[in-house]
Design an enzyme around this catalytic site. Sequence first.
Site, mmCIF file in Angstrom:
data_model
loop_
_atom_site.group_PDB
_atom_site.id
_atom_site.type_symbol
_atom_site.label_atom_id
_atom_site.label_comp_id
_atom_site.label_asym_id
_atom_site.label_seq_id
_atom_site.Cartn_x
_atom_site.Cartn_y
_atom_site.Cartn_z
ATOM 1 N N ASP A 74 0.810 -1.211 0.000
ATOM 2 C CA ASP A 74 0.000 0.000 0.000
ATOM 3 C C ASP A 74 0.844 1.262 0.000
ATOM 4 O O ASP A 74 2.040 1.247 0.318
ATOM 5 C CB ASP A 74 -0.960 0.004 1.192
ATOM 6 C CG ASP A 74 -0.259 0.031 2.535
ATOM 7 O OD1 ASP A 74 0.752 -0.683 2.688
ATOM 8 O OD2 ASP A 74 -0.706 0.754 3.447
ATOM 9 N N ASP A 102 8.604 4.567 -0.938
ATOM 10 C CA ASP A 102 7.944 3.888 0.186
ATOM 11 C C ASP A 102 6.712 3.142 -0.298
ATOM 12 O O ASP A 102 5.614 3.649 -0.221
ATOM 13 C CB ASP A 102 7.575 4.935 1.240
ATOM 14 C CG ASP A 102 7.063 4.324 2.532
ATOM 15 O OD1 ASP A 102 7.231 3.109 2.727
ATOM 16 O OD2 ASP A 102 6.473 5.067 3.340
ATOM 17 N N GLU A 136 -0.206 -1.079 5.663
ATOM 18 C CA GLU A 136 0.869 -0.689 6.582
ATOM 19 C C GLU A 136 0.826 0.792 6.905
ATOM 20 O O GLU A 136 1.264 1.209 7.980
ATOM 21 C CB GLU A 136 2.230 -1.052 5.972
ATOM 22 C CG GLU A 136 3.414 -0.935 6.926
ATOM 23 C CD GLU A 136 4.073 0.445 6.974
ATOM 24 O OE1 GLU A 136 4.917 0.680 7.855
ATOM 25 O OE2 GLU A 136 3.741 1.302 6.104
#
Length: 376
Positions: A74, A102, A136
């Site tokens: 995610d 990220d 997350e």
Amino acid sequence: MTVPPLDLTADVLMLTRALVDAPSVSGTEEPLADAVEAALRALGGLEVERIGNNVLARTDLGRDTRVVLAGHLDTVPIADNVPSRLETVDGEERLYGCGTSDMKAGDAVMLRLAGRFGVPGAQPAHDLTFVFYDNEEVEAVKNGLGRVARERRGWLYGDLAILLEPTDGDVEGGCQGTLRVVLTVPGKRAHSARSWLGVNAVHGAAPILATLAAYEAREVDIDGLHFREGLNAVRMEGGVAGNVVPDECRVTVNFRFAPDRDEDDAEAHVREVFADVLAAGVTLEVTDLSPGALPGLAEPAAAAFVAAVGRPARAKLGWTDVARFAAFGIPALNYGPGDPNLAHQRAEHVRVDRLQPAEDALLAYLSTTTDTGSTA
């Protein structure tokens, strides 16, 4: 939305682009998880299991040691930064897009390794487990790795866990804990034309903001790594209309704490910091709390990986799921090609020259037999 088939033989840059161009904001990971699952099953040399939008895959070659590689699928909400784009800035080639750092660059490295070691006849030095998980970037209760830990905990066992979180190619040990609280200031509603008949709760939040502005963050060295704490207001809510004195104001505060504090210590510290306002009638509610993880780099498995990378380790300033592995007694560290300083930014990007070295370092480590010791 359907994500096109993922080509695990494509170079790591092209695979990163494919992942970034498949939007997967927390809670919407299913199409990308479908594509990841299909690509891993097609390899033919992995046991694959799906739990919700978490995709698990592993080898079973009878090796003496097992290495777990994990990454979340995610991203934070998109900020007009999908699809991805390649640009050269000051002679540096960059891939821009939501999740580039990220952590879809790390996911791409994981998929490349799965493509290398997940086919029949592959001979990695360790048995390998790949964990791609959801949610997350949101509150801990939704974290997909937490669900895996509850429902298929055995899938997470190994002699070393590597989270491919952004570290800019360095090894980052441990992680900070994170605590969120909501401080609620009471007031009394009144017409703003007759404000003296009420008590303005937003004004009453001033001592909270003053306390935060004056707060001096603690810095501490743990196992040679330097951690710095932080206490910050991250949200403020109050007021119901443009002509009404607010009768309530809510200030959300995030405490990032060094891993030498446990959850009780962290909460006690925050309550101590705000003792004066709590005594004056402000209430405090804990809304999210995840412990940190000590570096643990002296563990043989972790030390062997640090030596293989050949770069000095540093502290992880942020929370990652190394904390979950550490709670199981499994040595865990962070290592990935993204830059943590670029995470969640509108201009998030990954340097192209960081991608292949990260894949190469992990490929070399996983291809070489090392004495990691056994914790499984």
